[in-house]
Design a protein around this motif. Structure first.
Motif, PDB file in Angstrom:
ATOM      1  N   MET A 196       0.880  -1.346   0.177  1.00  0.00           N
ATOM      2  CA  MET A 196      -0.002  -0.076  -0.055  1.00  0.00           C
ATOM      3  C   MET A 196       0.763   1.260   0.059  1.00  0.00           C
ATOM      4  SD  MET A 196      -2.962  -1.024   2.644  1.00  0.00           S
ATOM      5  CE  MET A 196      -3.926   0.658   2.258  1.00  0.00           C
ATOM      6  N   ALA A 197       0.320   2.142  -0.635  1.00  0.00           N
ATOM      7  CA  ALA A 197       1.060   3.725  -0.525  1.00  0.00           C
ATOM      8  C   ALA A 197       1.194   4.107   0.930  1.00  0.00           C
ATOM      9  CB  ALA A 197       0.113   4.671  -1.313  1.00  0.00           C
ATOM     10  N   ALA A 198       2.131   4.763   1.243  1.00  0.00           N
ATOM     11  CA  ALA A 198       2.454   5.104   2.746  1.00  0.00           C
ATOM     12  C   ALA A 198       1.104   5.654   3.505  1.00  0.00           C
ATOM     13  CB  ALA A 198       3.654   6.004   2.624  1.00  0.00           C
ATOM     14  N   ASN A 199       0.550   6.744   2.832  1.00  0.00           N
ATOM     15  CA  ASN A 199      -0.409   7.249   3.454  1.00  0.00           C
ATOM     16  C   ASN A 199      -1.758   6.549   3.814  1.00  0.00           C
ATOM     17  OD1 ASN A 199       0.770   9.654   3.635  1.00  0.00           O
ATOM     18  ND2 ASN A 199      -0.126  10.640   1.733  1.00  0.00           N
ATOM     19  N   ASP A 200      -1.963   5.629   2.747  1.00  0.00           N
ATOM     20  CA  ASP A 200      -3.123   4.667   2.999  1.00  0.00           C
ATOM     21  C   ASP A 200      -2.728   3.741   4.134  1.00  0.00           C
ATOM     22  OD1 ASP A 200      -4.394   5.701   0.840  1.00  0.00           O
ATOM     23  OD2 ASP A 200      -3.833   4.594  -0.498  1.00  0.00           O
ATOM     24  N   ALA A 201      -1.426   3.412   4.081  1.00  0.00           N
ATOM     25  CA  ALA A 201      -0.977   2.184   4.890  1.00  0.00           C
ATOM     26  C   ALA A 201      -1.245   2.894   6.640  1.00  0.00           C
ATOM     27  CB  ALA A 201       0.487   1.909   4.969  1.00  0.00           C
ATOM     28  N   VAL A 202      -1.037   4.362   6.634  1.00  0.00           N
ATOM     29  CA  VAL A 202      -1.176   4.885   7.940  1.00  0.00           C
ATOM     30  C   VAL A 202      -2.528   4.957   8.383  1.00  0.00           C
ATOM     31  CG1 VAL A 202      -0.870   7.128   9.290  1.00  0.00           C
ATOM     32  CG2 VAL A 202       0.937   6.274   7.927  1.00  0.00           C
ATOM     33  N   GLU A 203      -3.387   5.088   7.374  1.00  0.00           N
ATOM     34  CA  GLU A 203      -4.898   5.248   7.720  1.00  0.00           C
ATOM     35  C   GLU A 203      -5.407   3.847   7.934  1.00  0.00           C
ATOM     36  OE1 GLU A 203      -9.052   6.464   5.440  1.00  0.00           O
ATOM     37  OE2 GLU A 203      -7.046   6.873   4.531  1.00  0.00           O
ATOM     38  N   MET A 204      -4.983   2.924   7.221  1.00  0.00           N
ATOM     39  CA  MET A 204      -5.308   1.563   7.673  1.00  0.00           C
ATOM     40  C   MET A 204      -4.944   1.130   9.088  1.00  0.00           C
ATOM     41  SD  MET A 204      -5.296  -2.030   5.449  1.00  0.00           S
ATOM     42  CE  MET A 204      -6.619  -1.576   4.572  1.00  0.00           C
ATOM     43  N   ARG A 205      -3.948   1.118   9.437  1.00  0.00           N
ATOM     44  CA  ARG A 205      -3.252   0.891  10.447  1.00  0.00           C
ATOM     45  C   ARG A 205      -4.021   1.518  12.021  1.00  0.00           C
ATOM     46  NH1 ARG A 205       1.239  -1.595  12.454  1.00  0.00           N
ATOM     47  NH2 ARG A 205       1.712  -0.908  14.514  1.00  0.00           N
ATOM     48  N   ASN A 206      -4.109   2.832  11.714  1.00  0.00           N
ATOM     49  CA  ASN A 206      -4.972   3.426  12.719  1.00  0.00           C
ATOM     50  C   ASN A 206      -6.441   3.073  12.876  1.00  0.00           C
ATOM     51  OD1 ASN A 206      -2.790   5.300  13.117  1.00  0.00           O
ATOM     52  ND2 ASN A 206      -3.216   6.966  11.742  1.00  0.00           N
ATOM     53  N   GLY A 207      -6.867   2.737  11.849  1.00  0.00           N
ATOM     54  CA  GLY A 207      -8.349   2.212  11.771  1.00  0.00           C
ATOM     55  C   GLY A 207      -8.301   0.785  12.529  1.00  0.00           C
ATOM     56  N   MET A 208      -7.502   0.035  12.185  1.00  0.00           N
ATOM     57  CA  MET A 208      -7.384  -1.302  12.952  1.00  0.00           C
ATOM     58  C   MET A 208      -7.061  -1.214  14.455  1.00  0.00           C
ATOM     59  SD  MET A 208      -5.696  -4.038  10.202  1.00  0.00           S
ATOM     60  CE  MET A 208      -5.635  -5.056  11.875  1.00  0.00           C
ATOM     61  N   ARG A 209      -6.163  -0.184  14.799  1.00  0.00           N
ATOM     62  CA  ARG A 209      -5.999   0.110  16.082  1.00  0.00           C
ATOM     63  C   ARG A 209      -7.192   0.741  17.095  1.00  0.00           C
ATOM     64  NH1 ARG A 209      -1.962   3.775  15.831  1.00  0.00           N
ATOM     65  NH2 ARG A 209      -0.233   2.059  15.830  1.00  0.00           N
ATOM     66  N   SER A 210      -7.668   1.294  16.526  1.00  0.00           N
ATOM     67  CA  SER A 210      -8.865   2.226  17.288  1.00  0.00           C
ATOM     68  C   SER A 210     -10.326   1.946  17.005  1.00  0.00           C
ATOM     69  CB  SER A 210      -8.363   3.692  17.444  1.00  0.00           C
ATOM     70  OG  SER A 210      -8.634   4.174  16.073  1.00  0.00           O
ATOM     71  N   ALA A 211     -10.591   1.534  15.770  1.00  0.00           N
ATOM     72  CA  ALA A 211     -12.050   1.281  15.595  1.00  0.00           C
ATOM     73  C   ALA A 211     -12.258  -0.050  14.587  1.00  0.00           C
ATOM     74  CB  ALA A 211     -12.335   2.504  14.345  1.00  0.00           C
ATOM     75  N   ASP A 212     -13.379  -0.262  14.815  1.00  0.00           N
ATOM     76  CA  ASP A 212     -13.917  -1.666  14.063  1.00  0.00           C
ATOM     77  C   ASP A 212     -13.871  -1.411  12.678  1.00  0.00           C
ATOM     78  OD1 ASP A 212     -15.062  -2.553  16.667  1.00  0.00           O
ATOM     79  OD2 ASP A 212     -16.877  -1.919  16.171  1.00  0.00           O
ATOM     80  N   MET A 213     -13.214  -2.659  12.145  1.00  0.00           N
ATOM     81  CA  MET A 213     -13.036  -2.586  10.699  1.00  0.00           C
ATOM     82  C   MET A 213     -13.899  -3.620  10.375  1.00  0.00           C
ATOM     83  SD  MET A 213     -10.601  -0.559  10.199  1.00  0.00           S
ATOM     84  CE  MET A 213      -9.811  -0.944   8.341  1.00  0.00           C
ATOM     85  N   HIS A 214     -14.866  -3.183   9.417  1.00  0.00           N
ATOM     86  CA  HIS A 214     -16.054  -3.989   9.294  1.00  0.00           C
ATOM     87  C   HIS A 214     -15.792  -5.005   8.472  1.00  0.00           C
ATOM     88  CE1 HIS A 214     -18.648  -1.767  11.889  1.00  0.00           C
ATOM     89  NE2 HIS A 214     -18.359  -0.634  11.107  1.00  0.00           N
ATOM     90  N   LYS A 215     -14.475  -5.277   7.656  1.00  0.00           N
ATOM     91  CA  LYS A 215     -14.335  -6.446   6.713  1.00  0.00           C
ATOM     92  C   LYS A 215     -13.135  -7.047   7.349  1.00  0.00           C
ATOM     93  CE  LYS A 215     -16.359  -4.714   2.547  1.00  0.00           C
ATOM     94  NZ  LYS A 215     -16.055  -4.295   1.321  1.00  0.00           N
ATOM     95  N   TYR A 216     -12.683  -6.890   8.405  1.00  0.00           N
ATOM     96  CA  TYR A 216     -11.661  -7.688   9.300  1.00  0.00           C
ATOM     97  C   TYR A 216     -11.902  -8.518  10.301  1.00  0.00           C
ATOM     98  CZ  TYR A 216      -7.112  -8.411  11.246  1.00  0.00           C
ATOM     99  OH  TYR A 216      -5.921  -8.685  11.785  1.00  0.00           O
ATOM    100  N   HIS A 217     -11.308  -9.801  10.221  1.00  0.00           N
ATOM    101  CA  HIS A 217     -11.325 -10.564  11.283  1.00  0.00           C
ATOM    102  C   HIS A 217      -9.995 -10.625  11.999  1.00  0.00           C
ATOM    103  CE1 HIS A 217     -15.085 -12.486   9.761  1.00  0.00           C
ATOM    104  NE2 HIS A 217     -14.691 -12.130   8.691  1.00  0.00           N
ATOM    105  N   GLN A 218     -10.200 -10.064  13.156  1.00  0.00           N
ATOM    106  CA  GLN A 218      -8.633  -9.858  14.036  1.00  0.00           C
ATOM    107  C   GLN A 218      -8.328 -11.093  14.562  1.00  0.00           C
ATOM    108  OE1 GLN A 218      -7.040  -6.842  15.134  1.00  0.00           O
ATOM    109  NE2 GLN A 218      -5.739  -8.741  15.990  1.00  0.00           N
TER     110      GLN A 218
END
Length: 293
Positions: free
Chosen positions: A80-102
């Motif tokens: 992923m592009a750096a900016n997109d990677a940061v956004e995804m990582r922050n989402g996984m850290r702090s908010a529900d990711m509705h297509k992700y199975h932790q």
């Protein structure tokens, strides 16, 4: 009680189970109930890594550690592009990711794990000697792989007595060294390659396995420099890279390549097509070929 040490790339489900076995059964149960079952239940979604850290592990395993060491997130972020990677990582850290199975894998529609659990006998021996229990590993579960990327050892999958394999949905308390839950036989499993041999050419298979494992470890930095602009500067088109990839894997189409990588293909009015247009492992196969051109 401190959380027991766990190896890098142990699946989150495996870490949860080890936590429960160490006496924290309430927390392990909460983790399983709150995070939902693994892949095959598309209506049950994962939850944020920081919440899993807090409610399942009392903070003794951080959300960052869960993402970086016990999920496929680093593999996905590598392309992923750096900016997109940061956004995804922050989402996984702090908010529900509705297509992700932790618990075990990345997106429900991106087949990063086989339905049956696999293990490396060398990893099992090393885990038992160091931790007292043996863990399932993320990189053993990639559908196309038949060997441990670390030890080159053939993976094991089926019980030698009943020939059944541990199913992800049914192993809420099973670790990799346990006896067969179905027949009770001592923990002896048959090599995966006996029943499901490597489907692609050996050179292509090992090269992809190595790249995927380095990406999981965050070491495949060359991927960042691979894009269509860089290809054009070298007089190469993406269509050329895709064609070379299919040739390398002895395939005529993306569907054939998906089959060799054991990626799910669905039927649509009699026509076979990919469940997802560009699964991560197929992207890595193309990247791998392009980087070597």
């Amino acid at each position: 009680m401190d959380h027991p040490q766990v190896p890098r790339f142990a699946t989150t489900l495996s870490v949860v189970n080890a936590w429960g076995r160490a006496g924290h059964f309430g927390n392990a149960r909460v983790a399983n109930e709150r995070a939902g079952f693994p892949r095959h239940f598309d209506h049950q979604f994962g939850w944020a890594a920081d919440q899993l850290s807090k409610f399942a592990f009392a903070g003794r395993i951080s959300g960052d550690a869960l993402m970086d060491q016990h999920s496929h997130l680093p593999l996905q972020l590598s392309i992923m592009a750096a900016n997109d990677a940061v956004e995804m990582r922050n989402g996984m850290r702090s908010a529900d990711m509705h297509k992700y199975h932790q618990l075990n894998q990345f997106f429900a529609w991106d087949p990063l794990e086989a339905p049956n659990l696999r293990r490396c006998p060398t990893c099992v021996e090393e885990d038992l000697a160091r931790y007292g229990v043996a863990h399932w590993r993320l990189h053993h579960q990639w559908p196309f792989t038949r060997h441990c990327a670390e030890h080159r050892t053939p993976l094991q999958q089926a019980c030698v007595r009943c020939k059944k394999s541990p199913f992800v949905e049914k192993v809420a308390i099973q670790l990799a060294h346990d006896d067969c839950l179905l027949c009770g036989h001592h923990a002896h499993f048959t090599p995966l390659i006996d029943e499901s041999p490597v489907k692609g050419p050996a050179e292509a298979y090992w090269s992809l396995l190595d790249l995927a494992f380095r990406a999981l470890k965050g070491e495949a930095l060359e991927i960042r420099s691979f894009d269509e602009a860089a290809l054009r500067r070298r007089g190469i088109t993406m269509d050329h890279v895709v064609s070379k990839t299919l040739t390398r894997w002895n395939c005529r189409s993306g569907v054939e390549l998906a089959a060799k990588l054991d990626i799910v293909v669905q039927e649509d009015n009699g026509a076979r097509k990919l469940k997802n247009a560009s699964p991560l492992m197929m992207k890595l196969a193309v990247l791998n070929c392009g980087l070597e051109m």
